[in-house]
Design a protein around this motif. Structure first.
Motif, mmCIF file in Angstrom:
data_model
loop_
_atom_site.group_PDB
_atom_site.id
_atom_site.type_symbol
_atom_site.label_atom_id
_atom_site.label_comp_id
_atom_site.label_asym_id
_atom_site.label_seq_id
_atom_site.Cartn_x
_atom_site.Cartn_y
_atom_site.Cartn_z
ATOM 1 N N HIS A 145 -3.465 4.465 -18.503
ATOM 2 C CA HIS A 145 -4.837 4.743 -18.029
ATOM 3 C C HIS A 145 -4.945 4.226 -16.593
ATOM 4 C CE1 HIS A 145 -5.538 1.024 -20.842
ATOM 5 N NE2 HIS A 145 -4.769 0.740 -19.828
ATOM 6 N N PRO A 146 -4.192 4.892 -15.682
ATOM 7 C CA PRO A 146 -4.037 4.341 -14.335
ATOM 8 C C PRO A 146 -5.324 4.319 -13.516
ATOM 9 C CG PRO A 146 -3.163 6.573 -14.444
ATOM 10 C CD PRO A 146 -3.482 6.177 -15.852
ATOM 11 N N ARG A 147 -5.424 3.270 -12.706
ATOM 12 C CA ARG A 147 -6.508 3.150 -11.719
ATOM 13 C C ARG A 147 -5.852 2.906 -10.364
ATOM 14 N NH1 ARG A 147 -10.665 -1.128 -14.738
ATOM 15 N NH2 ARG A 147 -11.103 0.189 -16.558
ATOM 16 N N VAL A 148 -6.564 3.204 -9.296
ATOM 17 C CA VAL A 148 -6.019 2.972 -7.958
ATOM 18 C C VAL A 148 -6.964 2.077 -7.178
ATOM 19 C CG1 VAL A 148 -7.072 5.086 -6.999
ATOM 20 C CG2 VAL A 148 -5.032 4.101 -5.901
ATOM 21 N N GLU A 149 -6.392 1.254 -6.312
ATOM 22 C CA GLU A 149 -7.210 0.385 -5.469
ATOM 23 C C GLU A 149 -6.604 0.299 -4.068
ATOM 24 O OE1 GLU A 149 -7.352 -2.905 -8.252
ATOM 25 O OE2 GLU A 149 -5.462 -3.696 -7.530
ATOM 26 N N PRO A 150 -7.480 0.212 -3.055
ATOM 27 C CA PRO A 150 -6.999 0.150 -1.669
ATOM 28 C C PRO A 150 -6.524 -1.262 -1.327
ATOM 29 C CG PRO A 150 -9.397 0.080 -1.688
ATOM 30 C CD PRO A 150 -8.957 0.204 -3.127
ATOM 31 N N GLU A 151 -5.393 -1.342 -0.647
ATOM 32 C CA GLU A 151 -4.805 -2.647 -0.321
ATOM 33 C C GLU A 151 -4.187 -2.629 1.074
ATOM 34 O OE1 GLU A 151 -2.743 -4.974 -2.997
ATOM 35 O OE2 GLU A 151 -3.776 -4.243 -4.790
ATOM 36 N N LEU A 152 -3.733 -3.784 1.474
ATOM 37 C CA LEU A 152 -2.852 -3.923 2.629
ATOM 38 C C LEU A 152 -1.514 -4.408 2.093
ATOM 39 C CD1 LEU A 152 -5.088 -5.980 5.084
ATOM 40 C CD2 LEU A 152 -4.351 -3.605 5.398
ATOM 41 N N CYS A 153 -0.425 -3.952 2.728
ATOM 42 C CA CYS A 153 0.895 -4.436 2.337
ATOM 43 C C CYS A 153 1.545 -5.094 3.538
ATOM 44 C CB CYS A 153 1.743 -3.266 1.853
ATOM 45 S SG CYS A 153 3.386 -3.764 1.322
ATOM 46 N N PHE A 154 1.981 -6.331 3.383
ATOM 47 C CA PHE A 154 2.721 -7.037 4.437
ATOM 48 C C PHE A 154 4.217 -6.901 4.180
ATOM 49 C CE2 PHE A 154 -1.345 -9.335 4.364
ATOM 50 C CZ PHE A 154 -1.669 -9.295 5.712
ATOM 51 N N LEU A 155 4.986 -6.887 5.272
ATOM 52 C CA LEU A 155 6.456 -6.865 5.193
ATOM 53 C C LEU A 155 6.963 -8.134 5.861
ATOM 54 C CD1 LEU A 155 9.100 -5.222 4.655
ATOM 55 C CD2 LEU A 155 8.808 -4.253 6.970
ATOM 56 N N THR A 156 7.782 -8.911 5.155
ATOM 57 C CA THR A 156 8.242 -10.173 5.734
ATOM 58 C C THR A 156 9.453 -9.946 6.647
ATOM 59 O OG1 THR A 156 9.735 -10.705 3.896
ATOM 60 C CG2 THR A 156 7.462 -11.449 3.694
ATOM 61 N N SER A 157 9.523 -10.758 7.702
ATOM 62 C CA SER A 157 10.628 -10.640 8.664
ATOM 63 C C SER A 157 11.664 -11.744 8.476
ATOM 64 C CB SER A 157 10.084 -10.720 10.092
ATOM 65 O OG SER A 157 9.367 -11.927 10.264
#
Ligand code: OOG
Length: 266
Positions: free
Chosen positions: A110-122
């Motif tokens: 029963h999927p739901r979606v939510e807006p996010e930010l994704c960080f990428l580590t260096s």
């Protein structure tokens, strides 16, 4: 006097491996299950042990770790789900869906979606970072969406149950990374279904400053002796409440200054 020894044989014990197996099967077979905590009464520490054991089953099948996600970093999410502690889960490559591609809803319950930010580590994060240090460990940030899919009936759970269920993690869609982290905060967030806005918010809703999710991830990982290698993803947690997905949608998120991420549902 007499000895009063605890009768260990009659204390409830929690079978971490069996509960991890149940949650893993529910996710693989896309079948919802009853919450486990009411029957098994496990602690938060045991919930994380169940989560880690269930992710170990995925790793044993060949899935690769790709990063971590935070949950309940915004008031909107805490209020929607009735849980008010920050939680974290572990992401694998099998959860990555192509940005701009089609997400088959048959993969979920029963999927739901939510807006996010994704960080990428260096760089590897191997200790708790401060807010001032966080940016030095990052290669960039991208507009993103998380598809959550609780394995529990009717998407209902308490804190221990959602933690054991890897914080409802199911899918991640990540847009293009932007190296400029300076103007990340207090940016508008708009999620749309077929062009119609369904969730509006601000990046400031994420812990007051989404960089704090990197600080939190560093503290949580360090506390359990985990190193986040360079190239890890850190999903910061939703800025708004989640929306239920149906087939035939064009789902997009626009984040001011960062751009767009999108996918289609099939
Ligand atoms: C738990 C996951 C919460 C977030 O971003 O706050 C979460 C749930 O709501 O099912 O991922």
């Amino acid at each position: 006097g007499s000895w009063h020894l605890t009768d260990v044989a009659h204390m409830p014990t929690v079978d971490i491996a069996a509960l991890a197996q149940q949650l893993d099967s529910a996710a693989r077979e896309h079948v919802e299950i009853d919450p486990l905590a009411p029957q098994h009464g496990y602690s938060l520490d045991q919930a994380y042990a169940i989560q880690h054991a269930s992710i170990a089953l995925r790793h044993a099948r060949g899935e690769k770790p790709v990063g971590v996600k935070l949950g309940f970093t915004s008031r909107a999410k805490m209020i929607q789900m009735g849980v008010d502690s920050l939680i974290w889960g572990l992401l694998t490559d099998a959860m990555l869906y192509e940005e701009g591609g089609v997400v088959n809803l048959g993969d979920f319950i029963h999927p739901r979606v939510e807006p996010e930010l994704c960080f990428l580590t260096s760089r590897a994060i191997d200790r708790p970072l401060t807010l001032l240090e966080a940016a030095d460990y990052l290669a960039g940030v991208a507009p993103a969406m998380e598809i959550i899919d609780s394995r529990y009936r009717n998407f209902k759970f308490n804190l221990e149950d959602v933690v054991a269920d890897n914080c409802s993690s199911a899918g991640v869609v990540v847009g293009e990374f932007c190296a400029d982290l300076a103007q990340l905060n207090n940016r508008g967030v708009t999620m749309r279904f077929n062009g119609r806005p369904v969730a509006l918010g601000s990046t400031g809703a994420i812990l007051g400053n989404p960089l704090r999710s990197v600080v939190q991830a560093s503290q949580l990982a360090s506390a359990c002796g985990m190193v986040l290698p360079a190239g890890s993803l850190i999903m910061a947690g939703a800025a708004t409440a989640a929306e239920a997905l149906q087939p035939g949608l064009h789902v997009s998120v626009d984040i001011g200054g960062l751009g767009r991420a999108e996918f289609l549902t099939g």
